[in-house]
Design a protein around this motif. Structure first.
Motif, PDB file in Angstrom:
ATOM      1  N   GLU A 112      23.177  -2.817  -6.479  1.00 43.97           N
ATOM      2  CA  GLU A 112      22.408  -2.086  -7.642  1.00 43.97           C
ATOM      3  C   GLU A 112      21.099  -3.030  -8.237  1.00 43.97           C
ATOM      4  O   GLU A 112      20.339  -2.855  -8.468  1.00 43.97           O
ATOM      5  N   ASP A 113      21.822  -4.422  -8.533  1.00 44.54           N
ATOM      6  CA  ASP A 113      20.961  -5.077  -9.034  1.00 44.54           C
ATOM      7  C   ASP A 113      19.780  -5.681  -8.107  1.00 44.54           C
ATOM      8  O   ASP A 113      18.516  -6.018  -8.500  1.00 44.54           O
ATOM      9  N   ALA A 114      19.996  -5.509  -6.699  1.00 47.44           N
ATOM     10  CA  ALA A 114      18.946  -5.843  -5.788  1.00 47.44           C
ATOM     11  C   ALA A 114      17.748  -4.927  -5.886  1.00 47.44           C
ATOM     12  O   ALA A 114      16.766  -5.272  -5.835  1.00 47.44           O
ATOM     13  N   LYS A 115      18.157  -3.702  -5.886  1.00 45.85           N
ATOM     14  CA  LYS A 115      17.130  -2.560  -5.835  1.00 45.85           C
ATOM     15  C   LYS A 115      16.409  -2.734  -7.353  1.00 45.85           C
ATOM     16  O   LYS A 115      15.338  -2.568  -7.193  1.00 45.85           O
ATOM     17  N   ALA A 116      17.029  -2.919  -8.269  1.00 46.48           N
ATOM     18  CA  ALA A 116      16.361  -3.293  -9.703  1.00 46.48           C
ATOM     19  C   ALA A 116      15.344  -4.395  -9.440  1.00 46.48           C
ATOM     20  O   ALA A 116      14.301  -4.353 -10.172  1.00 46.48           O
ATOM     21  N   LEU A 117      15.778  -5.457  -8.973  1.00 47.73           N
ATOM     22  CA  LEU A 117      15.121  -6.682  -8.783  1.00 47.73           C
ATOM     23  C   LEU A 117      13.776  -6.285  -8.147  1.00 47.73           C
ATOM     24  O   LEU A 117      12.747  -6.928  -8.652  1.00 47.73           O
ATOM     25  N   VAL A 118      13.747  -5.844  -7.131  1.00 45.58           N
ATOM     26  CA  VAL A 118      12.644  -5.484  -6.100  1.00 45.58           C
ATOM     27  C   VAL A 118      11.936  -4.483  -7.273  1.00 45.58           C
ATOM     28  O   VAL A 118      10.448  -4.842  -7.233  1.00 45.58           O
ATOM     29  N   LYS A 119      12.269  -3.501  -7.832  1.00 48.93           N
ATOM     30  CA  LYS A 119      11.267  -2.680  -8.434  1.00 48.93           C
ATOM     31  C   LYS A 119      10.809  -3.488  -9.649  1.00 48.93           C
ATOM     32  O   LYS A 119       9.413  -3.296 -10.062  1.00 48.93           O
ATOM     33  N   SER A 120      11.422  -4.324 -10.519  1.00 45.80           N
ATOM     34  CA  SER A 120      11.182  -5.189 -11.282  1.00 45.80           C
ATOM     35  C   SER A 120       9.961  -6.013 -11.024  1.00 45.80           C
ATOM     36  O   SER A 120       8.884  -6.436 -11.683  1.00 45.80           O
ATOM     37  N   LEU A 121      10.065  -6.685  -9.691  1.00 45.51           N
ATOM     38  CA  LEU A 121       9.024  -7.437  -9.245  1.00 45.51           C
ATOM     39  C   LEU A 121       7.868  -7.002  -9.126  1.00 45.51           C
ATOM     40  O   LEU A 121       6.697  -7.618  -9.337  1.00 45.51           O
ATOM     41  N   ILE A 122       7.841  -5.809  -8.592  1.00 42.89           N
ATOM     42  CA  ILE A 122       6.542  -5.041  -8.137  1.00 42.89           C
ATOM     43  C   ILE A 122       5.974  -4.852  -9.577  1.00 42.89           C
ATOM     44  O   ILE A 122       4.791  -4.939  -9.363  1.00 42.89           O
ATOM     45  N   THR A 123       6.563  -4.382 -10.481  1.00 42.25           N
ATOM     46  CA  THR A 123       6.074  -3.861 -11.863  1.00 42.25           C
ATOM     47  C   THR A 123       5.560  -5.236 -12.465  1.00 42.25           C
ATOM     48  O   THR A 123       4.263  -5.280 -12.951  1.00 42.25           O
ATOM     49  N   LYS A 124       6.256  -6.207 -12.471  1.00 41.12           N
ATOM     50  CA  LYS A 124       6.099  -7.498 -13.302  1.00 41.12           C
ATOM     51  C   LYS A 124       4.613  -8.220 -12.660  1.00 41.12           C
ATOM     52  O   LYS A 124       4.050  -8.641 -13.262  1.00 41.12           O
ATOM     53  N   HIS A 125       4.632  -8.271 -11.289  1.00 41.93           N
ATOM     54  CA  HIS A 125       3.409  -8.992 -10.518  1.00 41.93           C
ATOM     55  C   HIS A 125       2.486  -8.207 -10.124  1.00 41.93           C
ATOM     56  O   HIS A 125       1.533  -8.544  -9.598  1.00 41.93           O
ATOM     57  N   ASP A 126       2.677  -6.783 -10.560  1.00 43.02           N
ATOM     58  CA  ASP A 126       1.513  -5.748 -10.055  1.00 43.02           C
ATOM     59  C   ASP A 126       1.271  -5.822  -8.633  1.00 43.02           C
ATOM     60  O   ASP A 126       0.197  -5.895  -8.467  1.00 43.02           O
ATOM     61  N   ILE A 127       2.357  -5.604  -7.798  1.00 48.03           N
ATOM     62  CA  ILE A 127       2.114  -5.574  -6.279  1.00 48.03           C
ATOM     63  C   ILE A 127       1.970  -4.450  -6.024  1.00 48.03           C
ATOM     64  O   ILE A 127       2.597  -3.338  -6.086  1.00 48.03           O
ATOM     65  N   ASP A 128       0.669  -4.142  -5.407  1.00 47.38           N
ATOM     66  CA  ASP A 128       0.411  -2.845  -4.806  1.00 47.38           C
ATOM     67  C   ASP A 128       0.906  -2.548  -3.322  1.00 47.38           C
ATOM     68  O   ASP A 128       0.222  -3.032  -2.453  1.00 47.38           O
ATOM     69  N   CYS A 129       2.281  -1.891  -3.384  1.00 47.72           N
ATOM     70  CA  CYS A 129       2.810  -1.998  -2.176  1.00 47.72           C
ATOM     71  C   CYS A 129       3.171  -0.354  -1.843  1.00 47.72           C
ATOM     72  O   CYS A 129       4.272   0.043  -1.091  1.00 47.72           O
ATOM     73  N   HIS A 130       2.825   0.572  -2.577  1.00 49.07           N
ATOM     74  CA  HIS A 130       3.211   1.902  -2.247  1.00 49.07           C
ATOM     75  C   HIS A 130       4.416   2.270  -2.347  1.00 49.07           C
ATOM     76  O   HIS A 130       5.275   3.189  -1.758  1.00 49.07           O
ATOM     77  N   LEU A 131       5.302   1.750  -3.682  1.00 46.38           N
ATOM     78  CA  LEU A 131       6.604   2.103  -3.936  1.00 46.38           C
ATOM     79  C   LEU A 131       6.866   3.406  -4.429  1.00 46.38           C
ATOM     80  O   LEU A 131       5.976   3.842  -5.116  1.00 46.38           O
ATOM     81  N   GLN A 132       7.761   4.152  -3.518  1.00 46.28           N
ATOM     82  CA  GLN A 132       8.027   5.481  -3.779  1.00 46.28           C
ATOM     83  C   GLN A 132       9.624   5.702  -3.726  1.00 46.28           C
ATOM     84  O   GLN A 132      10.211   5.091  -3.164  1.00 46.28           O
ATOM     85  N   PRO A 133       9.938   6.660  -4.437  1.00 49.02           N
ATOM     86  CA  PRO A 133      11.411   6.968  -4.711  1.00 49.02           C
ATOM     87  C   PRO A 133      11.714   7.788  -3.486  1.00 49.02           C
ATOM     88  O   PRO A 133      11.009   8.536  -2.964  1.00 49.02           O
ATOM     89  N   GLY A 134      12.856   7.637  -2.982  1.00 51.18           N
ATOM     90  CA  GLY A 134      13.648   8.515  -2.129  1.00 51.18           C
ATOM     91  C   GLY A 134      13.923   8.047  -0.611  1.00 51.18           C
ATOM     92  O   GLY A 134      12.984   7.761  -0.076  1.00 51.18           O
TER      93      GLY A 134
END
Length: 436
Positions: A112-134
């Motif tokens: 669960e930490d791993a999922k949260a880490l990826v999402k937080s890195l994308i947000t923190k570093h403004d990574i445009d990688c089309h993250l979508q849930p599901g």
């Protein structure tokens, strides 16, 4: 000498001709390593593991050198299916039997930490990688559907994970109208993304944090010691700590890791944009993986292409016709796409372990390694990089928990392990075809 897959299938210093590469803005090339240098930590391999490790180490104030034989995100990190799944690669019931309920619970929390880490890195570093849930898990039979639903109940009852919706046959057909599927689940806590854009975003963040990145600098050897030396054809770096983040491209750099981590190839095709016909594949913007041993996995791109991963190939070289290889399972899942135009088809090398759990190990007092994500690397590899960075900084609790997972060597040694793997994979793929 171990086969080095850095040279088996790809042009030196060039990303494969994938849809991912066609829709990413590559970074300017980093210079190769030349001459002698020093660092606090040398990280070998610039995929998710190495990029994450280097970024977190630099943010902790360390002088970090990141060495990549090709380009950042060149390997599986820039070519995979883009699924950020929940849990570990082995399911929790298997981990409970293997590790006991206490460690299994710790491994769930780490995942669960791993999922949260990826999402937080994308947000923190403004990574445009089309993250979508599901992410949906599609089953092939009523029996498998019942097992999948029971597992969702297990996760809810034992781990408090309630983001999974159970789908009966009608609900699965409403989501994914394939005649092959009989129910399943939909996990809205999982997600999917553009994997190469994510890797490049991590590289930009690492560079901004002060990481010295060297590309086209294949490591030829590592001299262990209190101050280790990492050697390339044109230079070397001495450091207090070394992190191996090579996954399927380790070659012969470390025998202990090579005995437990096996490189294999997988393949993806991208169709032409499907437009309104995309609804005959998926009616929601989620990713899918099914229950076949040789997994089919797919999703729609942001421009409505079907990105379909599937097909198996044994031996280290890619087949001559990847498009034909992937079209076969794609047509089994979506018969109406039997003659759809395919614009891109590519292969990539990942790595597996016997138990399908990552292999994290302290292979020398000042050398750590993480690899063998077995198709679960978007989250696991990113997190493994952070766990190694934490361990170098003196906080090894998470790393040690992962390192306690038993890691059985592949049988047969270097000469026989590949033929034995081919035999096993052929057997399981035959079971898939027979519906056993």
């Amino acid at each position: 000498m171990a086969l080095n897959l850095l040279h088996a299938n790809d042009a030196p210093g060039a990303y494969p001709a994938s849809w991912y590469a066609a829709t990413s803005d590559a970074l300017p090339a980093f210079d190769p390593l030349r001459g002698e240098a020093r660092a606090d930590v040398v990280v070998v391999g610039a995929g998710y593991t190495g990029l994450s490790a280097a970024l977190h180490l630099a943010e902790a104030g360390m002088d970090v050198a990141l060495i990549e034989a090709q380009r950042v995100g060149f390997g599986a990190s820039g070519r995979n299916g883009g699924q950020l799944g929940s849990g570990q690669r082995m399911d929790q019931q298997g981990l409970e039997r293997l590790m006991g309920t206490g460690d299994a619970a710790k491994l769930w929390d780490l995942a669960e930490d791993a999922k949260a880490l990826v999402k937080s890195l994308i947000t923190k570093h403004d990574i445009d990688c089309h993250l979508q849930p599901g992410v949906a898990h599609a089953t092939m039979s009523a029996k498998e559907m019942a097992q999948e639903h029971a597992y969702a109940d297990h996760l809810a009852q034992r781990y408090g994970y309630t983001q999974i919706e159970k789908l009966d046959r009608d609900a699965m057909q409403a989501l994914c109208p394939s005649p092959a599927y009989h129910g399943g689940t939909l996990d809205m806590g999982a997600a999917h993304l553009h994997p190469l854009r994510y890797a490049l975003g991590l590289a930009r963040a690492a560079k901004a944090a002060g990481v010295r990145i060297y590309e086209q600098s294949e490591v030829t050897g590592i001299d262990e010691g209190a101050r280790a030396k990492v050697r390339t054809a044109q230079g070397s770096i001495s450091a207090d700590h070394v992190i191996l983040a090579c996954n399927g491209y380790l070659g012969g750099l470390n025998g202990k890791v090579a005995k437990r981590v096996m490189p294999i190839n997988n393949f993806i095709a991208a169709t032409k944009p499907l437009g309104d016909e995309a609804a005959r594949v998926l009616t929601r913007d989620v990713a899918v993986a099914d229950t076949k041993f040789v997994v089919n996995y797919f999703r729609l791109s942001h421009d409505k292409r079907l990105l379909f991963g599937g097909g198996e190939s044994y031996g280290y070289r890619f087949p001559a016709d990847i498009e034909a290889l992937v079209r076969k399972p794609m047509t089994e899942i979506f018969p109406h796409l039997h003659d759809v135009q395919i614009d891109h088809a590519w292969g990539g090398t990942l790595a597996i372990t016997i138990k399908r759990m990552p292999y994290l190990a302290r292979i020398a007092p000042n050398m750590l390694s993480a690899s063998g994500y077995s198709g679960h690397g978007v989250g696991s590899a990113t997190h493994a990089g952070k766990l190694m960075a934490d361990a170098v900084a003196g906080e090894a609790h998470g790393f040690d928990t992962m390192a306690r997972v038993p890691a059985t060597p592949f049988p047969g040694g270097p000469a026989l392990r590949t033929p034995l793997l081919i035999l096993a994979m052929t057997w399981y793929s035959m079971r898939d075809r027979l519906g056993l």
